[in-house]
Design a protein around this motif. Structure first.
Motif, PDB file in Angstrom:
ATOM      1  N   ARG A   8      -3.050 -20.906  18.106  1.00  0.00           N
ATOM      2  CA  ARG A   8      -3.262 -22.353  18.027  1.00  0.00           C
ATOM      3  C   ARG A   8      -1.945 -23.074  17.747  1.00  0.00           C
TER       4      ARG A   8
ATOM      5  N   GLN B 296      -0.728 -19.583  13.559  1.00  0.00           N
ATOM      6  CA  GLN B 296      -2.097 -19.987  13.266  1.00  0.00           C
ATOM      7  C   GLN B 296      -2.952 -19.565  14.443  1.00  0.00           C
TER       8      GLN B 296
ATOM      9  N   SER C 293      -7.683 -20.130  11.826  1.00  0.00           N
ATOM     10  CA  SER C 293      -7.104 -21.367  11.280  1.00  0.00           C
ATOM     11  C   SER C 293      -6.155 -21.158  10.108  1.00  0.00           C
ATOM     12  N   ARG C 294      -6.093 -19.974   9.549  1.00  0.00           N
ATOM     13  CA  ARG C 294      -5.173 -19.766   8.435  1.00  0.00           C
ATOM     14  C   ARG C 294      -3.792 -19.443   8.980  1.00  0.00           C
ATOM     15  N   LEU C 295      -2.756 -19.772   8.195  1.00  0.00           N
ATOM     16  CA  LEU C 295      -1.382 -19.457   8.559  1.00  0.00           C
ATOM     17  C   LEU C 295      -1.028 -18.063   8.081  1.00  0.00           C
TER      18      LEU C 295
END
Lengths: 109, 114
Positions: free
Chosen positions: A31, A91, A95-97
């Motif tokens: 993403r 990402q 959705s987490r880095l």
């Protein structure tokens, strides 16, 4: 599981000596790929976001590029004030880095 | 971007005590996160702070050790409970204005546990 590997771990340059930092990644559904700069004792400072292969972004002496497997942060004619740790993060669909370990850059005058 | 402040900026604590770290943002944000950065290492996500509900913790982190509050869209706290020297780290708050957007980080809280 998303993974990020940065190389080299540390890099010493003379002022004006251009070079590149590498960020290799594996991610399920990219993403965004992010570059941050972190000075000692401070929080990461946002530099760039890249979203798709072939994309490039520039800011002063820094240029970030992205392929399907890696990103490069090119530093042209660096100055001592560019000395810092440069962090790469991806990402994915979760959705987490996920961050790499960083490259510690030292630019000597 | 966002202006993020953290309190305290640093602290030295005794083993077995607890410390609450505050994170304040200058405007409303959708997402707030807490990270840990151990000495010489990169950032590890502890949890996502959800407004009005329980935080979402990453593998290896539990609510009893790291309780989190988020009473509104501009403020969150992280408590490090029953501290041990292994908890000595920099704790960082980050925010996203919208889901999936760029994360901006606060200045961090440097914690030393003796």
């Amino acid at each position: 599981e998303d993974q990020v590997t940065q190389s080299p771990e540390a890099l010493r340059l003379q002022e004006g000596e251009s070079s590149s930092l590498n960020c290799s990644y594996t991610v399920s559904g990219l993403r965004g790929l992010f570059w941050y700069r972190q000075d000692p004792g401070k929080g990461p400072e946002f530099l760039f976001t890249l979203y798709s292969a072939g994309e490039e972004k520039e800011k002063e002496r820094l240029k970030a590029t992205l392929t399907k497997k890696e990103s490069f942060l090119h530093i042209t004619a660096p100055k001592p004030e560019d000395s810092a740790t440069y962090l790469c993060a991806v990402q994915g669909q979760s959705s987490r880095l996920t961050f790499g370990e960083g490259t510690q850059l030292t630019v000597n005058p | 971007s966002a202006v993020i402040s953290q309190k305290p900026s640093r602290d030295i604590c005794q083993r077995g005590t607890s410390l609450t770290i505050q994170c304040q943002v200058d405007s409303q944000v959708t997402m707030m996160f807490w990270y840990r950065q151990q000495p010489g290492q990169s950032l590890t996500l502890i949890a996502t702070a959800n407004q009005g509900s329980e935080a979402t913790y990453e593998s290896g982190f539990v609510i009893d050790k790291f309780p989190i509050s988020r009473p509104n869209l501009t403020f969150s706290t992280l408590t490090v409970s029953n501290m041990s020297p292994e908890d000595s780290s920099i704790y960082l708050c980050s925010v996203e204005r919208g889901a999936g957007e760029t994360q901006y980080f606060g200045p961090g809280t440097r914690l030393l546990v003796l």
